[in-house]
Write a protein that holds these residues in place. Sequence first.
Motif, PDB file in Angstrom:
ATOM      1  N   GLU A 133      25.038  37.832  34.867  1.00 28.24           N
ATOM      2  CA  GLU A 133      26.025  38.821  34.820  1.00 28.24           C
ATOM      3  C   GLU A 133      25.684  39.961  33.991  1.00 28.24           C
ATOM      4  O   GLU A 133      24.623  39.724  33.105  1.00 28.24           O
ATOM      5  CB  GLU A 133      27.167  38.064  34.071  1.00 28.24           C
ATOM      6  N   GLU A 143      27.276  43.193  32.114  1.00 25.06           N
ATOM      7  CA  GLU A 143      28.490  44.094  31.506  1.00 25.06           C
ATOM      8  C   GLU A 143      28.178  45.446  31.239  1.00 25.06           C
ATOM      9  O   GLU A 143      27.108  45.533  30.453  1.00 25.06           O
ATOM     10  CB  GLU A 143      29.211  43.292  30.575  1.00 25.06           C
ATOM     11  N   HIS A 170      34.474  50.083  33.462  1.00 22.06           N
ATOM     12  CA  HIS A 170      34.063  48.870  32.516  1.00 22.06           C
ATOM     13  C   HIS A 170      33.935  47.656  33.495  1.00 22.06           C
ATOM     14  O   HIS A 170      35.019  47.044  33.904  1.00 22.06           O
ATOM     15  CB  HIS A 170      34.921  48.854  31.333  1.00 22.06           C
ATOM     16  N   ARG A 208      31.950  43.664  34.576  1.00 22.56           N
ATOM     17  CA  ARG A 208      31.150  42.620  34.566  1.00 22.56           C
ATOM     18  C   ARG A 208      30.707  42.230  35.718  1.00 22.56           C
ATOM     19  O   ARG A 208      31.512  41.806  36.796  1.00 22.56           O
ATOM     20  CB  ARG A 208      31.817  41.494  33.688  1.00 22.56           C
TER      21      ARG A 208
END
Length: 142
Positions: free
Chosen positions: A99, A101, A116, A118
């Motif tokens: 992942e 972010e 924004h 992830r």
Amino acid sequence: MKPADAGACPCGRLDAKRRPLNWNACCGRYVDHFSSAPAPDAESLMRSRYSAFVRERAGYLLATWAPSHRPVALDFEPGCQWLGLDVRAHRMLDGTHAEVEFIARSRLRGRATRLHERSRFVRAHDADGTARWFYVDGEIFE
């Protein structure tokens, strides 16, 4: 417009002396040489995908999307100006999942926006048998 190899890479990655990396030394090596230079990790792929959005390189974006989630086509918003990328976290979940972010800033018709997200990535073999990272999907934060 600048030539594709000129100037700092849009992703904002810095070298050891805190200077912006050049396109060819950063995301350009993946975007411009997809078949021979896969991104080595999920963060590098995410950064190169951001840079591909900035440079409107739909072919690279589609090729680096996991086939199970890949759209048929990709359109760019005319007049969108990308303002910067801030990678907040890069986390390996296991040997084939990760992942990243990030916050990507842009301006469209005089209005500033922030994305924004992830993002989720998977490492798999492509049709040629090359192990690559692919973007799967993302969770968007309000």
